[in-house]
Design a protein around this motif. Structure first.
Motif, PDB file in Angstrom:
ATOM      1  N   ILE A 135       0.523  -1.134   0.138  1.00 27.55           N
ATOM      2  CA  ILE A 135      -0.116  -0.171   0.144  1.00 27.55           C
ATOM      3  C   ILE A 135       0.845   1.432  -0.035  1.00 27.55           C
ATOM      4  N   SER A 136       2.318   1.061   0.509  1.00 25.52           N
ATOM      5  CA  SER A 136       3.303   2.266   0.586  1.00 25.52           C
ATOM      6  C   SER A 136       3.570   2.641  -1.029  1.00 25.52           C
ATOM      7  N   TYR A 137       3.861   1.516  -1.455  1.00 27.34           N
ATOM      8  CA  TYR A 137       4.414   1.492  -2.260  1.00 27.34           C
ATOM      9  C   TYR A 137       2.969   2.311  -3.375  1.00 27.34           C
ATOM     10  N   VAL A 138       2.253   1.698  -3.814  1.00 21.56           N
ATOM     11  CA  VAL A 138       1.210   1.682  -4.548  1.00 21.56           C
ATOM     12  C   VAL A 138       0.854   3.688  -4.156  1.00 21.56           C
ATOM     13  N   ILE A 139       0.758   3.910  -2.396  1.00 22.52           N
ATOM     14  CA  ILE A 139       0.403   5.609  -2.872  1.00 22.52           C
ATOM     15  C   ILE A 139       1.821   6.156  -2.885  1.00 22.52           C
ATOM     16  N   LEU A 140       2.876   6.279  -3.028  1.00 16.35           N
ATOM     17  CA  LEU A 140       4.178   6.980  -3.458  1.00 16.35           C
ATOM     18  C   LEU A 140       3.766   6.802  -4.879  1.00 16.35           C
ATOM     19  N   CYS A 141       3.515   6.128  -5.860  1.00 19.60           N
ATOM     20  CA  CYS A 141       3.768   5.764  -7.336  1.00 19.60           C
ATOM     21  C   CYS A 141       1.829   7.175  -7.386  1.00 19.60           C
ATOM     22  N   PHE A 142       1.251   6.883  -6.605  1.00 20.07           N
ATOM     23  CA  PHE A 142       0.226   8.252  -7.267  1.00 20.07           C
ATOM     24  C   PHE A 142       0.507   9.362  -6.548  1.00 20.07           C
ATOM     25  N   ILE A 143       1.238   9.488  -5.702  1.00 21.75           N
ATOM     26  CA  ILE A 143       1.496  11.320  -5.373  1.00 21.75           C
ATOM     27  C   ILE A 143       1.921  10.946  -7.156  1.00 21.75           C
ATOM     28  N   GLY A 144       2.979  10.289  -6.907  1.00 20.79           N
ATOM     29  CA  GLY A 144       4.107  11.077  -8.546  1.00 20.79           C
ATOM     30  C   GLY A 144       3.644  11.566  -9.140  1.00 20.79           C
ATOM     31  N   LEU A 145       2.579  10.135  -9.884  1.00 21.80           N
ATOM     32  CA  LEU A 145       1.905  10.423 -11.144  1.00 21.80           C
ATOM     33  C   LEU A 145       1.340  12.344 -10.857  1.00 21.80           C
ATOM     34  N   VAL A 146       0.559  12.133 -10.154  1.00 25.84           N
ATOM     35  CA  VAL A 146      -0.009  13.544  -9.390  1.00 25.84           C
ATOM     36  C   VAL A 146       1.288  14.974  -9.178  1.00 25.84           C
ATOM     37  N   MET A 147       2.203  14.867  -8.738  1.00 27.63           N
ATOM     38  CA  MET A 147       3.229  15.228  -9.163  1.00 27.63           C
ATOM     39  C   MET A 147       3.708  15.763  -9.907  1.00 27.63           C
ATOM     40  N   VAL A 148       3.966  15.124 -11.011  1.00 29.92           N
ATOM     41  CA  VAL A 148       4.629  14.605 -11.977  1.00 29.92           C
ATOM     42  C   VAL A 148       3.810  15.444 -13.062  1.00 29.92           C
ATOM     43  N   TYR A 149       1.998  15.258 -12.648  1.00 28.31           N
ATOM     44  CA  TYR A 149       1.868  16.002 -14.101  1.00 28.31           C
ATOM     45  C   TYR A 149       1.409  17.814 -13.689  1.00 28.31           C
ATOM     46  N   SER A 150       1.859  18.093 -11.852  1.00 27.06           N
ATOM     47  CA  SER A 150       1.721  19.429 -11.688  1.00 27.06           C
ATOM     48  C   SER A 150       2.514  20.303 -12.231  1.00 27.06           C
ATOM     49  N   ALA A 151       3.665  19.593 -12.115  1.00 20.83           N
ATOM     50  CA  ALA A 151       5.193  20.171 -12.117  1.00 20.83           C
ATOM     51  C   ALA A 151       5.714  20.020 -13.436  1.00 20.83           C
ATOM     52  N   SER A 152       4.779  19.241 -14.665  1.00 25.34           N
ATOM     53  CA  SER A 152       5.070  19.371 -16.589  1.00 25.34           C
ATOM     54  C   SER A 152       4.320  20.231 -16.871  1.00 25.34           C
ATOM     55  N   MET A 153       3.426  20.203 -16.256  1.00 17.72           N
ATOM     56  CA  MET A 153       2.185  20.518 -17.398  1.00 17.72           C
ATOM     57  C   MET A 153       2.318  21.809 -18.040  1.00 17.72           C
ATOM     58  N   VAL A 154       2.275  22.965 -17.234  1.00 15.94           N
ATOM     59  CA  VAL A 154       3.109  24.407 -18.226  1.00 15.94           C
ATOM     60  C   VAL A 154       4.250  24.186 -18.992  1.00 15.94           C
ATOM     61  N   ALA A 155       5.141  23.356 -18.441  1.00 16.28           N
ATOM     62  CA  ALA A 155       6.413  24.371 -19.406  1.00 16.28           C
ATOM     63  C   ALA A 155       5.891  22.987 -20.771  1.00 16.28           C
ATOM     64  N   ALA A 156       5.640  21.856 -20.606  1.00 18.24           N
ATOM     65  CA  ALA A 156       4.991  20.701 -22.039  1.00 18.24           C
ATOM     66  C   ALA A 156       4.495  21.505 -22.978  1.00 18.24           C
ATOM     67  N   THR A 157       3.644  22.523 -22.345  1.00 20.93           N
ATOM     68  CA  THR A 157       2.307  23.180 -23.525  1.00 20.93           C
ATOM     69  C   THR A 157       3.911  24.102 -24.172  1.00 20.93           C
ATOM     70  N   LYS A 158       4.640  24.566 -23.478  1.00 24.32           N
ATOM     71  CA  LYS A 158       5.649  25.609 -23.559  1.00 24.32           C
ATOM     72  C   LYS A 158       7.037  25.037 -24.279  1.00 24.32           C
ATOM     73  N   GLY A 159       7.290  23.371 -24.588  1.00 24.87           N
ATOM     74  CA  GLY A 159       8.016  23.229 -25.149  1.00 24.87           C
ATOM     75  C   GLY A 159       9.090  23.803 -24.820  1.00 24.87           C
ATOM     76  N   THR A 160       9.695  24.029 -22.848  1.00 26.09           N
ATOM     77  CA  THR A 160      11.155  24.126 -23.164  1.00 26.09           C
ATOM     78  C   THR A 160      10.965  22.362 -22.636  1.00 26.09           C
ATOM     79  N   LEU A 161      10.624  21.458 -21.811  1.00 24.47           N
ATOM     80  CA  LEU A 161      10.704  20.498 -21.764  1.00 24.47           C
ATOM     81  C   LEU A 161      11.612  19.191 -23.100  1.00 24.47           C
ATOM     82  N   THR A 162      10.985  19.846 -24.254  1.00 26.35           N
ATOM     83  CA  THR A 162      10.810  19.066 -25.483  1.00 26.35           C
ATOM     84  C   THR A 162      12.070  19.320 -26.526  1.00 26.35           C
ATOM     85  N   GLY A 163      12.835  20.089 -26.084  1.00 21.56           N
ATOM     86  CA  GLY A 163      13.494  21.034 -27.903  1.00 21.56           C
ATOM     87  C   GLY A 163      12.827  21.527 -28.001  1.00 21.56           C
TER      88      GLY A 163
END
Length: 410
Positions: free
Chosen positions: A24-52
């Motif tokens: 359960i601890s492992y699964v919770i950490l993975c779901f937290i990671g998913l949410v935070m990856v989306y939060s941390a990357s969504m703006v930069a992805a649309t601007k192309g700063t993370l994809t050259g």
């Protein structure tokens, strides 16, 4: 049809012995990671700063991480519910694992992809494979197999494992030649932790062949330093740790912004998705600096939740190591605990200016396929060992209950 029924019956039997708090601890950490990856990357992805410079969907990195998480869940389920731990006690299996890893490391050095100053990735098309991450798993299994097989003779004469030591040195050398000092140090920590656990004291380690690993690392690192071949980005990481704000517009840019993000969060944070420092101030916000985003958006409470879950996994692994008499199981638990614990410490220490930045991802949280899969294999092995320990405990209790005391004959 019968085979399918047998598989489900087997899963049903094994599910009784799964360590669910760990899972359960492992699964919770993975779901937290998913949410935070989306939060941390969504703006930069649309601007192309993370994809050259190429503008992509805001869910681009989230979707890729979701695929990695699904793959990881399948791996953990297969290893922990369906595999037999005895497979890894076979010498041929151990040999093939090490051969495959060595070939992958060598191929990486030859045709690897250079990212952020390290030639550590093999481009597989659908993902970049980092062989040094898989090396940690291979060495945990290999060292557990070698040490458990050679005990107790090993405590008196470390030279009986010269062959395995040389192989370990070669693997570490290949990782170091790729320019990945962080992964080399983490792997070395895992190795030393496992050797110390079996009762080989520090004096014997220094006097024995394990010293060759340390000397080999020092010689290779010294070669880079004294020949002036040390990459500039590594020099910058060491020079900015003392006062990152003195060069906040230069080499201390990432670290000073990371510290500001951590400080901005307060107790409860700015709210999920409301972080400011991820908007171009932290270029790797979805990978190495994702904990800084967690601190800013979820505050101290969110940060402590993540640290607490990671600490629980490490603590639980060490507890499991004390519940079995098998050194093979013990060493796997210690290896996995050292892997997750050291990587967590190095990531948090790096982004908080406690130690130099090494580009190490936060376990189960940071974006990345190789890291996620490698750590999930480690979790699968830990759950598999926990399952086997519970099975043996049940057998011991059953044998104790059914044992009949035979009266003495006079």
């Amino acid at each position: 049809m019968n085979n399918l029924k047998n598989i489900f019956r087997y899963i049903g039997r094994t599910s009784k012995f799964i360590d669910y708090p760990l899972l359960i601890s492992y699964v919770i950490l993975c779901f937290i990671g998913l949410v935070m990856v989306y939060s941390a990357s969504m703006v930069a992805a649309t601007k192309g700063t993370l994809t050259g410079g190429v503008e992509v969907s805001g869910t681009y990195f989230y979707n890729r991480q979701l695929i990695y998480v699904i793959m990881s869940f399948i791996i953990v389920f297969f290893i922990s519910f369906m595999m037999n731990i005895k497979v890894f006690k076979q010498s041929k299996v151990q040999q093939w694992i090490m051969i495959i890893i060595f070939v992958l490391l060598f191929l990486t050095l030859l045709v690897g992809k250079n990212i952020n100053g390290s030639k550590s990735w093999l481009d597989l098309g659908f993902m970049n494979l980092q062989a040094s991450e898989l090396l940690k798993i291979a060495l945990i299994l290999y060292i557990s197999y070698v040490l458990s097989k050679k005990l107790p003779q090993l405590r008196g004469n470390l030279r009986i494992i010269k062959g395995p030591i040389i192989l370990i040195i070669l693997c570490l050398g290949l990782v170091l030649l790729q320019g990945d000092i962080g992964q080399t140090l983490l792997t070395l920590i895992i190795i030393l932790a496992m050797f110390l656990f079996v009762g080989i004291g520090a004096k014997k380690i220094v006097k024995g062949p394990i010293l060759y690993i340390i000397l080999g690392f020092i010689l290779i690192a010294g070669f880079f330093i004294f020949t002036g071949m040390m990459p500039e980005y590594l020099k910058a990481r060491f020079s900015t740790i003392y006062d990152p704000f003195s060069s906040s517009s230069g080499t201390g840019y990432h670290l000073s912004n990371s510290l500001m993000a951590i400080g901005n969060g307060g107790l409860f944070g700015r709210g999920l998705g409301n972080g400011i420092m991820k908007l171009g101030y932290l270029p790797e916000a979805h990978t190495d600096f994702i904990f800084a985003v967690i601190c800013e958006e979820l505050g101290l409470i969110g940060a402590l939740l993540v640290i607490g879950l990671l600490f629980f996994i490490v603590f639980r692994a060490f507890i499991l190591a004390t519940k079995t008499s098998s050194y093979f199981y013990k060493l796997i638990c210690v290896g996995v605990a050292s892997y997750i614990g050291s990587q967590t410490f190095v990531n948090l220490g790096g982004i908080s200016a406690t130690i130099p930045l090494t580009g190490v991802p936060l376990p189960f949280i940071s974006f990345g396929g190789s890291s996620m899969i490698s750590l999930s294999i480690a979790m699968g092995l830990l759950l598999l060992v926990a399952r086997q320990i519970k099975v043996e405990e049940k057998r011991a209790i059953k044998n104790k209950k059914t044992k009949v005391d035979i009266p003495r004959q006079y």
